[in-house]
Design an enzyme around this catalytic site. Structure first.
Site, PDB file in Angstrom:
ATOM      1  N   GLY A  74       0.699  -1.278   0.120  1.00 34.86           N
ATOM      2  CA  GLY A  74       0.116  -0.102  -0.076  1.00 34.86           C
ATOM      3  C   GLY A  74       0.851   1.368  -0.027  1.00 34.86           C
ATOM      4  O   GLY A  74       2.029   1.150   0.095  1.00 34.86           O
ATOM      5  N   ARG A 105      -1.883  -8.741   0.425  1.00 38.20           N
ATOM      6  CA  ARG A 105      -2.818  -9.655  -0.338  1.00 38.20           C
ATOM      7  C   ARG A 105      -2.273  -9.859  -1.833  1.00 38.20           C
ATOM      8  O   ARG A 105      -2.503 -10.590  -2.455  1.00 38.20           O
ATOM      9  CB  ARG A 105      -4.191  -9.194  -0.322  1.00 38.20           C
ATOM     10  CG  ARG A 105      -4.882  -9.724   0.733  1.00 38.20           C
ATOM     11  CD  ARG A 105      -6.441  -9.256   0.733  1.00 38.20           C
ATOM     12  NE  ARG A 105      -6.770  -7.858   0.380  1.00 38.20           N
ATOM     13  CZ  ARG A 105      -7.248  -7.038   1.158  1.00 38.20           C
ATOM     14  NH1 ARG A 105      -7.681  -7.484   2.519  1.00 38.20           N
ATOM     15  NH2 ARG A 105      -7.715  -5.955   1.065  1.00 38.20           N
ATOM     16  N   LYS A 285       6.842  14.671  16.023  1.00 37.81           N
ATOM     17  CA  LYS A 285       7.350  15.955  15.155  1.00 37.81           C
ATOM     18  C   LYS A 285       8.371  16.702  16.282  1.00 37.81           C
ATOM     19  O   LYS A 285       8.249  16.568  17.562  1.00 37.81           O
ATOM     20  CB  LYS A 285       6.178  16.915  14.849  1.00 37.81           C
ATOM     21  CG  LYS A 285       5.653  16.440  13.455  1.00 37.81           C
ATOM     22  CD  LYS A 285       4.708  17.347  13.397  1.00 37.81           C
ATOM     23  CE  LYS A 285       4.043  16.885  12.043  1.00 37.81           C
ATOM     24  NZ  LYS A 285       5.130  17.149  10.797  1.00 37.81           N
ATOM     25  N   ASP A 338     -10.071  13.431  10.981  1.00 34.86           N
ATOM     26  CA  ASP A 338      -8.877  13.081  10.316  1.00 34.86           C
ATOM     27  C   ASP A 338      -7.577  13.941  11.256  1.00 34.86           C
ATOM     28  O   ASP A 338      -6.523  13.363  11.053  1.00 34.86           O
ATOM     29  CB  ASP A 338      -8.680  13.766   9.017  1.00 34.86           C
ATOM     30  CG  ASP A 338      -7.808  13.184   8.002  1.00 34.86           C
ATOM     31  OD1 ASP A 338      -7.331  11.874   8.124  1.00 34.86           O
ATOM     32  OD2 ASP A 338      -7.298  13.901   7.314  1.00 34.86           O
ATOM     33  N   HIS A 343      -4.380  14.278  15.913  1.00 37.35           N
ATOM     34  CA  HIS A 343      -3.206  15.116  16.176  1.00 37.35           C
ATOM     35  C   HIS A 343      -3.183  16.620  17.003  1.00 37.35           C
ATOM     36  O   HIS A 343      -2.183  16.623  17.582  1.00 37.35           O
ATOM     37  CB  HIS A 343      -2.837  15.653  14.534  1.00 37.35           C
ATOM     38  CG  HIS A 343      -2.591  14.692  13.616  1.00 37.35           C
ATOM     39  ND1 HIS A 343      -2.380  13.269  13.943  1.00 37.35           N
ATOM     40  CD2 HIS A 343      -3.050  14.587  12.226  1.00 37.35           C
ATOM     41  CE1 HIS A 343      -2.143  12.675  12.748  1.00 37.35           C
ATOM     42  NE2 HIS A 343      -2.679  13.299  11.561  1.00 37.35           N
ATOM     43  N   ARG A 445      -0.292  29.412  18.852  1.00 35.68           N
ATOM     44  CA  ARG A 445      -0.218  30.590  19.379  1.00 35.68           C
ATOM     45  C   ARG A 445      -0.617  30.793  20.673  1.00 35.68           C
ATOM     46  O   ARG A 445      -1.936  30.686  20.968  1.00 35.68           O
ATOM     47  CB  ARG A 445      -0.615  31.520  18.342  1.00 35.68           C
ATOM     48  CG  ARG A 445      -0.732  33.127  18.786  1.00 35.68           C
ATOM     49  CD  ARG A 445      -1.126  34.006  17.753  1.00 35.68           C
ATOM     50  NE  ARG A 445      -0.298  34.183  16.502  1.00 35.68           N
ATOM     51  CZ  ARG A 445       0.616  34.783  16.228  1.00 35.68           C
ATOM     52  NH1 ARG A 445       1.106  35.632  17.146  1.00 35.68           N
ATOM     53  NH2 ARG A 445       1.436  34.930  15.147  1.00 35.68           N
TER      54      ARG A 445
END
Length: 621
Positions: A74, A105, A285, A338, A343, A445
């Site tokens: 993938g 697969r 990060k 998402d 995140h 900020r």
């Protein structure tokens, strides 16, 4: 004391009591000594205090590691997982004895996998070829046992070779080593979460038992997991002390609180929490990992992290592109699921948590859970949602042929949250995220209150701010009011600046996936999401998400390449943000970059400015 330590203590105490009773118990004080000694040891020294992650040097010398990448054919695997593994290999952070097995697969050979991966690695590089020689491929289904049985046998065969004296660099003439080296298996699930339960079950059943040298007649031990091990109640019998089996799970972890809990229960039936590593690449990060150091190693910053000094916090994520043919996937989730729920809520937790007792992963995650549980679920009035439309020759969201016609999935969201505890009560925290905006940016900020009874008059337009920019061009800078040079008592805004391209010239910042995979190999779960942390995060957003799914929240259109919906500006102002006047003076250049801060949602990212290679961030991030 951790739950693991508590269980260990309880088991050991019972064993000591049984030993004392079988000895006749003639002398009660003598019989009590083992238990008393154990109690004192556990009270005086927590298991967390004694914890440390494996040293990289020790791993290289001692560990024989098998990495299995599920979903190896993938996009995620070839674009992120394998390149991250290659960087670790090239830099010497993988054990010298390592194999990387791809499983999917797709019908292809090991050589065909290597040819695919070569396009995502360095060209004409001997190190890349050495890495590819460590990679193999095995086709198989995800929902039947046959492929997993072959995989498990292959892993044990390789481990048996590594346990032989000759294979381990010894001189025993091929006989098994008496205790065996450390063995490790790392299963990376680059798969849709819908198949996690069945994959986790089959891995547990067929691939979880490490090879154990020794045994009767000097032969190794092979076989399937026992019933207790499959149920999650048993422990894996280690090849030697420190051996491990671990799973990395990719997001999304469910669709809402209920589906997340169901998925967690299904996986937890086969794998205990200490073997699960739920990966969120934002926690890898550089500047996100710096938040802990910034807050708790510097009193100059830590002292004002509370409601008495901070007016509001803005957490921003912006992408300058749309779905680009991936709308079918994105439409199932939307921008809140998402990006924001995983995140950015992690960034919020690190910004607002209390100081942990230690750097033990569970001490840190305990504090994150505490602060997340203090956040009330988001209300409908506390959000602005948007969806981008065509503009300047760029298609709108609904123009993507993979997006269902008439979809109301938001591609932009600004959500206001309040942390209901003594430190943060009353401080609005606005999380903004969107696609097809005017720039690429991820930053925080923190805006402070204006001084009370200022002798310089109103400084509302010159508030102090601490800005932490995650991407692009990592930077930390503080905006402050200073006297403007000259004979008059005039003032202006300036900055204290830590721009990473300036301060750390020539330093290569590792990719987030590199850090997190290495953390998993070392057994450090600090930057991975724990089950109760996941539950607390979903609880904040699930009511809002259900309302959005039911069409109860207005979706504002905004042009492709803009700053977002027009409704977001008054929303930000209502949340306490004050526009500031700010001129960023570039070093070593003749032309300063001026920003009059007309809105609160704009920041120029880092780039190649003339003179010093740095393009300054604008003042209105």
């Amino acid at each position: 004391m951790s739950r693991l330590a508590s269980r260990e203590f309880e088991t050991t105490a019972k064993e000591a009591a049984r030993e004392a009773s079988t000895s006749g118990g003639a002398n009660n004080s003598t019989a009590d000594i083992p238990v008393q000694k154990l109690v004192l040891e556990r009270v005086c020294s927590s298991a967390r205090d004694e914890w440390h992650a494996d040293a990289v040097d020790d791993l290289g010398k001692q560990l024989r590691l098998s990495i299995v990448v599920f979903g190896a054919s993938g996009d995620l695997a070839k674009k992120k997982t394998y390149p991250a593994l290659y960087e670790l290999f090239k830099k010497g952070f993988l054990p010298r004895r390592v194999q990387i097995v791809g499983y999917a697969r797709s019908k292809m050979s090991s050589q065909e996998l290597r040819d695919r991966l070569r396009n995502y690695l360095e060209k004409d590089c001997e190190c890349a070829e050495q890495f590819l020689n460590c990679c193999s491929y095995m086709p198989g289904e995800y929902d039947t046992s046959e492929g997993y049985e072959r995989l498990g046998a292959s892993l044990q065969s390789w481990e048996a070779t590594m346990c032989m004296g000759a294979g381990a660099g010894g001189s025993s003439g091929g006989a098994p080593l008496p205790s065996g080296p450390r063995l490790g298996r790392l299963f990376y699930l680059a798969l849709p979460p819908s198949v996690y339960p069945q994959v986790c079950e089959h891995i547990k059943m067929h691939c979880s038992v490490l090879y154990r040298s020794g045994g009767s007649g000097g032969s190794g031990s092979f076989g399937r997991a026992t019933a207790a091990e499959v149920s999650g109640r048993g422990r894996l019998p280690p090849a030697t002390e420190g051996s491990f089996v671990r799973l990395i799970l990719e997001k999304p972890f469910g669709h809402d609180l209920q589906s997340s809990e169901l998925l967690t229960q299904q996986i937890g039936g086969y794998w205990p929490e200490e073997q699960l590593y739920r990966i969120d690449h934002y926690l890898g990060k550089e500047l996100v990992q710096n938040l802990l150091m910034l807050r708790f190693a510097n009193p100059i910053f830590g002292a004002f992290f509370n409601r008495h000094y901070i007016s509001n916090i803005q957490i921003t994520f912006k992408e300058p592109f749309g779905t680009e043919g991936r709308g079918g996937y994105f439409d199932q989730y939307g921008i809140i699921r998402d990006v924001i729920q995983n995140h950015l809520i992690q960034v919020l937790a690190l910004l607002t948590m209390e100081a942990p007792v230690s750097l033990h992963p569970d001490d840190i995650r305990d504090e994150k859970v505490k602060v997340l549980r203090c956040i009330a679920p988001a209300e409908l009035a506390d959000c602005v949602l948007g969806q981008y439309v065509a503009d300047k020759g760029q298609p709108g969201y609904l123009d993507d042929p993979t997006v269902p016609p008439g979809s109301r999935t938001p591609t932009f969201a600004a959500v206001r949250l309040l942390v209901r505890n003594e430190r943060w009560d009353g401080v609005p925290i606005v999380i903004k995220a969107g696609k097809a905006l005017n720039e690429r940016l991820a930053a925080v900020r923190i805006q402070l209150r204006t001084p009370a009874a200022s002798i310089f008059g109103s400084l509302e337009h010159m508030r102090n701010e601490l800005v932490i920019r995650f991407q692009p061009g990592e930077a930390i800078y503080a905006k402050m009011v200073v006297k403007k040079p000259g004979l008059e008592m005039n003032y202006e805004m300036s900055e204290l600046d830590l721009s990473y391209p300036e301060r750390y010239k020539g330093v290569v910042i590792p990719d987030a996936y590199e850090r997190l995979i290495l953390d998993c190999i070392r057994g450090d779960q600090q930057h991975f999401v724990r089950r109760d942390e996941l539950r607390a995060a979903w609880a904040i957003f699930t009511p809002l998400l259900h309302a959005v799914d039911a069409g109860a929240v207005q979706i504002h259109p905004y042009p492709y390449g803009s700053r977002g919906p027009a409704a977001v500006d008054p929303f930000i102002t209502e949340s306490g943000y004050a526009r500031t006047e700010y001129t960023w003076q570039q070093h070593h250049t003749t032309a300063p970059h001026t920003n009059n801060n007309n809105n609160s949602n704009n920041c120029q990212g880092a780039g190649g400015a003339a003179g010093n290679g740095k393009q300054p961030p604008a003042g209105k991030l």
